[in-house]
Write a protein that holds these residues in place. Structure first.
Motif, PDB file in Angstrom:
ATOM      1  N   CYS A 251       5.734  10.475 -45.321  1.00 12.18           N
ATOM      2  CA  CYS A 251       4.728  10.604 -46.307  1.00 12.18           C
ATOM      3  C   CYS A 251       4.228  10.329 -47.063  1.00 12.18           C
ATOM      4  O   CYS A 251       4.572   9.446 -47.466  1.00 12.18           O
ATOM      5  CB  CYS A 251       4.352  12.605 -45.624  1.00 12.18           C
ATOM      6  N   THR A 252       3.179  10.461 -47.927  1.00 14.46           N
ATOM      7  CA  THR A 252       3.057   9.665 -49.333  1.00 14.46           C
ATOM      8  C   THR A 252       3.862  10.236 -50.213  1.00 14.46           C
ATOM      9  O   THR A 252       3.671  11.040 -50.378  1.00 14.46           O
ATOM     10  CB  THR A 252       1.170   9.664 -49.502  1.00 14.46           C
ATOM     11  N   ASN A 253       4.377   9.036 -51.527  1.00 16.56           N
ATOM     12  CA  ASN A 253       4.421   9.675 -52.308  1.00 16.56           C
ATOM     13  C   ASN A 253       4.114   9.509 -53.332  1.00 16.56           C
ATOM     14  O   ASN A 253       4.794   8.476 -54.390  1.00 16.56           O
ATOM     15  CB  ASN A 253       6.603   8.820 -52.840  1.00 16.56           C
ATOM     16  N   TYR A 254       3.223  10.960 -54.250  1.00 15.36           N
ATOM     17  CA  TYR A 254       2.029  11.183 -54.089  1.00 15.36           C
ATOM     18  C   TYR A 254       3.462  11.128 -56.085  1.00 15.36           C
ATOM     19  O   TYR A 254       3.018  11.190 -57.637  1.00 15.36           O
ATOM     20  CB  TYR A 254       1.795  12.099 -54.186  1.00 15.36           C
ATOM     21  N   GLU A 255       5.162  12.261 -56.580  1.00 18.14           N
ATOM     22  CA  GLU A 255       5.776  12.386 -57.027  1.00 18.14           C
ATOM     23  C   GLU A 255       6.036  10.570 -57.392  1.00 18.14           C
ATOM     24  O   GLU A 255       5.823  10.722 -58.635  1.00 18.14           O
ATOM     25  CB  GLU A 255       7.370  12.322 -56.608  1.00 18.14           C
ATOM     26  N   CYS A 256       6.175   9.735 -57.117  1.00 19.80           N
ATOM     27  CA  CYS A 256       6.782   8.374 -57.984  1.00 19.80           C
ATOM     28  C   CYS A 256       5.951   7.859 -58.218  1.00 19.80           C
ATOM     29  O   CYS A 256       5.440   6.996 -58.742  1.00 19.80           O
ATOM     30  CB  CYS A 256       7.937   7.441 -56.747  1.00 19.80           C
ATOM     31  N   TYR A 257       4.179   7.937 -57.818  1.00 15.62           N
ATOM     32  CA  TYR A 257       3.296   7.677 -57.766  1.00 15.62           C
ATOM     33  C   TYR A 257       2.783   7.955 -59.166  1.00 15.62           C
ATOM     34  O   TYR A 257       2.639   6.936 -59.849  1.00 15.62           O
ATOM     35  CB  TYR A 257       2.015   8.243 -56.711  1.00 15.62           C
ATOM     36  N   LYS A 258       2.802   9.116 -59.761  1.00 13.02           N
ATOM     37  CA  LYS A 258       2.592   9.593 -61.148  1.00 13.02           C
ATOM     38  C   LYS A 258       3.592   8.876 -62.149  1.00 13.02           C
ATOM     39  O   LYS A 258       3.631   8.295 -62.762  1.00 13.02           O
ATOM     40  CB  LYS A 258       2.724  11.059 -60.961  1.00 13.02           C
ATOM     41  N   GLY A 259       5.232   8.582 -61.285  1.00 15.54           N
ATOM     42  CA  GLY A 259       5.337   8.790 -62.027  1.00 15.54           C
ATOM     43  C   GLY A 259       5.824   6.831 -62.804  1.00 15.54           C
ATOM     44  O   GLY A 259       6.503   6.402 -63.866  1.00 15.54           O
ATOM     45  N   LEU A 260       5.757   6.469 -62.026  1.00 11.58           N
ATOM     46  CA  LEU A 260       5.159   4.827 -61.569  1.00 11.58           C
ATOM     47  C   LEU A 260       4.585   4.669 -62.913  1.00 11.58           C
ATOM     48  O   LEU A 260       4.862   4.051 -63.916  1.00 11.58           O
ATOM     49  CB  LEU A 260       5.207   4.012 -60.695  1.00 11.58           C
ATOM     50  N   TYR A 261       3.391   4.789 -63.354  1.00 10.24           N
ATOM     51  CA  TYR A 261       2.662   3.987 -64.260  1.00 10.24           C
ATOM     52  C   TYR A 261       2.889   5.140 -65.164  1.00 10.24           C
ATOM     53  O   TYR A 261       2.640   4.610 -66.469  1.00 10.24           O
ATOM     54  CB  TYR A 261       1.336   5.053 -63.685  1.00 10.24           C
ATOM     55  N   SER A 262       3.225   6.666 -64.838  1.00 11.46           N
ATOM     56  CA  SER A 262       3.377   7.353 -66.536  1.00 11.46           C
ATOM     57  C   SER A 262       5.047   7.157 -66.983  1.00 11.46           C
ATOM     58  O   SER A 262       4.632   6.589 -68.316  1.00 11.46           O
ATOM     59  CB  SER A 262       3.254   9.033 -66.707  1.00 11.46           C
ATOM     60  N   GLU A 271      11.435   8.675 -66.890  1.00  9.84           N
ATOM     61  CA  GLU A 271      10.922   9.747 -65.492  1.00  9.84           C
ATOM     62  C   GLU A 271      10.903   8.853 -64.482  1.00  9.84           C
ATOM     63  O   GLU A 271      11.376   9.952 -63.297  1.00  9.84           O
ATOM     64  CB  GLU A 271       8.948   9.670 -66.338  1.00  9.84           C
ATOM     65  N   ILE A 272      10.625   7.643 -63.766  1.00 10.29           N
ATOM     66  CA  ILE A 272      11.100   7.408 -62.545  1.00 10.29           C
ATOM     67  C   ILE A 272      11.946   7.408 -62.412  1.00 10.29           C
ATOM     68  O   ILE A 272      12.157   7.366 -60.896  1.00 10.29           O
ATOM     69  CB  ILE A 272      10.392   5.461 -61.990  1.00 10.29           C
ATOM     70  N   ALA A 273      13.084   7.181 -63.074  1.00  7.44           N
ATOM     71  CA  ALA A 273      14.273   6.856 -62.583  1.00  7.44           C
ATOM     72  C   ALA A 273      15.207   8.378 -62.520  1.00  7.44           C
ATOM     73  O   ALA A 273      15.257   7.869 -61.199  1.00  7.44           O
ATOM     74  CB  ALA A 273      15.164   6.742 -63.732  1.00  7.44           C
ATOM     75  N   SER A 307      -6.216  -0.384 -63.752  1.00  7.05           N
ATOM     76  CA  SER A 307      -7.349   0.382 -65.144  1.00  7.05           C
ATOM     77  C   SER A 307      -6.490   1.223 -65.967  1.00  7.05           C
ATOM     78  O   SER A 307      -6.989   1.410 -66.908  1.00  7.05           O
ATOM     79  CB  SER A 307      -8.447   0.769 -64.309  1.00  7.05           C
ATOM     80  N   ILE A 308      -4.863   1.972 -65.454  1.00  7.23           N
ATOM     81  CA  ILE A 308      -4.909   3.081 -65.820  1.00  7.23           C
ATOM     82  C   ILE A 308      -3.434   3.078 -66.638  1.00  7.23           C
ATOM     83  O   ILE A 308      -3.311   3.107 -67.855  1.00  7.23           O
ATOM     84  CB  ILE A 308      -4.270   3.605 -65.219  1.00  7.23           C
ATOM     85  N   LEU A 309      -2.686   1.428 -65.845  1.00  3.24           N
ATOM     86  CA  LEU A 309      -1.661   1.514 -67.862  1.00  3.24           C
ATOM     87  C   LEU A 309      -2.537   0.815 -68.565  1.00  3.24           C
ATOM     88  O   LEU A 309      -3.752  -0.544 -68.806  1.00  3.24           O
ATOM     89  CB  LEU A 309      -1.466  -0.235 -66.652  1.00  3.24           C
ATOM     90  N   THR A 310      -1.943   0.479 -69.595  1.00  2.00           N
ATOM     91  CA  THR A 310      -2.344   0.807 -71.364  1.00  2.00           C
ATOM     92  C   THR A 310      -1.752  -0.152 -72.118  1.00  2.00           C
ATOM     93  O   THR A 310      -2.477  -1.295 -72.705  1.00  2.00           O
ATOM     94  CB  THR A 310      -1.482   1.905 -72.576  1.00  2.00           C
ATOM     95  N   GLU A 311      -0.805  -1.184 -71.299  1.00  2.00           N
ATOM     96  CA  GLU A 311      -0.765  -2.439 -70.782  1.00  2.00           C
ATOM     97  C   GLU A 311       0.017  -3.605 -70.227  1.00  2.00           C
ATOM     98  O   GLU A 311       0.435  -3.060 -68.872  1.00  2.00           O
ATOM     99  CB  GLU A 311       0.703  -2.392 -72.036  1.00  2.00           C
ATOM    100  N   LYS A 312      -1.733  -4.348 -70.078  1.00  2.00           N
ATOM    101  CA  LYS A 312      -1.395  -4.775 -68.960  1.00  2.00           C
ATOM    102  C   LYS A 312      -0.282  -5.814 -68.795  1.00  2.00           C
ATOM    103  O   LYS A 312      -0.039  -6.332 -67.318  1.00  2.00           O
ATOM    104  CB  LYS A 312      -2.829  -5.876 -69.158  1.00  2.00           C
ATOM    105  N   ARG A 313       0.832  -6.054 -69.444  1.00  2.00           N
ATOM    106  CA  ARG A 313       1.802  -6.890 -69.126  1.00  2.00           C
ATOM    107  C   ARG A 313       2.797  -5.444 -67.763  1.00  2.00           C
ATOM    108  O   ARG A 313       3.777  -6.559 -67.790  1.00  2.00           O
ATOM    109  CB  ARG A 313       2.433  -8.032 -70.221  1.00  2.00           C
TER     110      ARG A 313
END
Length: 537
Positions: A251-262, A271-273, A307-313
């Motif tokens: 199934c889709t892992n929305y928990e880690c989707y949020k944790g990744l960019y956040s 957070e992601i760790a 678009s959602i990352l504040t630092e494109k690097r």
């Protein structure tokens, strides 16, 4: 199952093929034929060589069957949408993708249909006398704002999406027969279940029984069957309730989707760790060990990562985490070159997320253009993701290994993936190092001892040059070369890695080498915005 060892590539065909938002009316035969005659879906054939070279194992196609607008208000589950073409067109597309080693997973919308679904139209016309009235959850003692003269249940209160009665055996038979047709006539290799969290669990169990049956049938190339995966869209809650031996494979892992960019936006890698350890770590209370969830940085329902990352690097290290973490990585079309797109509000909120994009040439991967975000075709970010993808596919540790956090700071993360020897394959130990900071960082840990092969090395702070990894007082040398370049020397890939960048001809654009080796003595330096994959030699 084959899907656990590959990368998915999600496409929203009604958008990417520039279809009109509204389909022709159900009684507009001329309009339907006009749309069919454009055969838009055949354009996906042009994507096949690029996807094959990118190393994608399967595309995940959002709705392709006849619908009113966005694909989820279905009219008929056995007919390709008029705006895309015909069933024959779609079968040709599947054959072309298969020829390039790319399988096809369809978005299966089984929870609800549209108001123009053929059986619901019969209910609207005949009401009590319709043989299909029990296909839906209906009360003739009420009404809706549509004024049909009866009330019916819509998905989460949306009456444009008519909820199917999945406890009705006739409905279940119709849906399962559709799946058989998709596999045996169209060549489909698996399903993504829309809003799987809303589906009746008994229905999902029956679907799993059919999927196991279809997965045992010969593959598209005549080889023995190796599975017909079921992947569910699940947002919250305990994924174990639906991903298990009786129901879904993933199934889709929305928990880690949020944790990744956040984690990158807040500069808080804890957070992601934490999410990854909670899901896949070695403690007895870790909840998804042994499961292969679908990981993604963006999709057709959420803003693009660029678009959602504040630092494109942070694009490169974010994708480095995505391909290094347990699970099945899934790319969204165009995001591999930093496609932009922000979710809006209202009925057309997702239109910007689902743009029309033409097929890139496979040769574009040989000489990607400069740039890491906001691109319109394959660029340096694409080349980096291409490298990540091929490295992961060739690594048992990255596809199936255990997960352990080694070092966590606010701006850095070092984790390991380990798998034991099995079926003649050697044990493998891979370290993934991430630096979200704009300054170099030195990791210190006892696991950083010995010789390591460099699988991936990238420094996004200088997008025209990939810096080689460095360590405190190590020997840095090519594995098959008697010379020892200085620490921080450029490294290059071999031709068979799937990454043939222009660096081979232009020393201003060096790329990492799968043959570089580091001898570490307890420390490892990583460049700003860097990502390293190291495999213990």
């Amino acid at each position: 199952m084959w899907v656990f060892d590959t990368t998915l590539y999600q496409m929203y065909p009604l958008g990417m093929l520039d279809c009109p938002f509204d389909a022709p009316a159900v009684d507009d035969a001329e309009g339907q034929e006009r749309e069919r005659s454009l055969h838009r879906v055949r354009s996906l054939i042009e994507w096949a060589p690029y996807l094959g070279k990118l190393g994608v194992g399967a595309i995940l196609l959002n709705p392709v069957f006849a619908s009113d607008t966005h694909g989820y208000n279905t009219r008929d589950l056995r007919e390709i949408d008029y705006r895309l073409g015909t069933n024959e067109d779609f079968a040709r597309v599947v054959d072309a993708l298969h020829a390039c080693g790319v399988r096809v997973i369809l978005d299966a919308v089984f929870n609800h249909v549209g108001r123009n679904f053929w059986a619901f139209r019969d209910v609207r016309e005949r009401r009590w006398d319709s043989p299909y009235k029990d296909w839906f959850n209906i009360s003739f003692d009420g009404d809706t704002h549509f004024g049909d003269g009866f009330w019916y249940e819509g998905w989460e209160g949306n009456q444009d999406l008519v909820k199917l009665n999945l406890r009705n055996p006739e409905v279940v038979d119709y849906l399962l027969d559709a799946v058989r047709m998709w596999k045996r006539e169209l060549g489909v290799d698996g399903l993504r279940l829309d809003v799987a969290y809303s589906l009746d669990h008994d229905f999902v169990k029956q679907l799993r029984g059919l999927a196991d049956e279809l997965g045992a049938e010969p593959r598209f190339d005549g080889a023995p069957g190796d599975g017909f995966p079921l992947i569910g869209e699940v947002l919250h809650g305990d994924y174990n309730l639906i991903v298990n031996d009786e129901m879904l494979n993933s199934c889709t892992n929305y928990e880690c989707y949020k944790g990744l960019y956040s984690s990158f936006n807040s500069m808080n890698m804890f957070e992601i760790a934490h999410s990854l350890h909670r899901q896949f770590g070695g403690d007895p209370w870790c909840i998804y060990r042994g499961k292969h969830l679908v990981n993604f940085a963006d999709n057709h329902d959420v803003s693009r990562l660029a678009s959602i990352l504040t630092e494109k690097r942070h694009l490169a290290p974010a994708y480095g985490v995505l391909f290094g973490m347990p699970g099945i990585p899934c790319l969204y079309y165009g995001s591999e070159w930093g496609q932009l797109g922000t979710k809006g509000i209202g009925y057309l909120a997702d239109v910007e997320l689902r743009p029309a994009i033409g097929a890139p040439a496979a040769e574009a991967l040989d000489a990607p253009v400069a740039g890491w975000d906001g691109g319109t075709g394959p660029n340096e970010l694409t080349a980096f993701i291409n490298r990540l993808n091929h490295v992961r596919r060739e690594s048992r540790a990255l596809c199936h290994g255990d997960y352990r956090n080694v070092i966590i700071t606010n701006k850095q993360l070092l984790f390991e993936r380990c798998v034991g020897a099995a079926d003649g394959a050697a044990a493998e130990h891979v370290l993934v190092a991430v630096n979200a900071d704009d300054a170099p960082f030195t990791f210190n840990d006892g696991c950083l001892q010995g010789s390591f092969d460099v699988l991936v090395s990238c420094e996004a702070s200088s997008p025209t040059a990939s810096a080689a990894p460095s360590a405190t007082s190590p020997d840095t040398r090519p594995e098959h070369d008697g010379e020892q370049p200085a620490t921080g020397a450029d490294v290059r890939p071999e031709p068979d890695t799937g990454q043939h960048a222009a660096a081979a001809e232009d020393d201003a654009h060096p790329e990492p080498s799968a043959n570089a080796r580091l001898d570490l003595h307890g420390t490892l330096e990583i460049p700003p915005f860097g990502i390293l994959y190291l495999r213990q030699a």
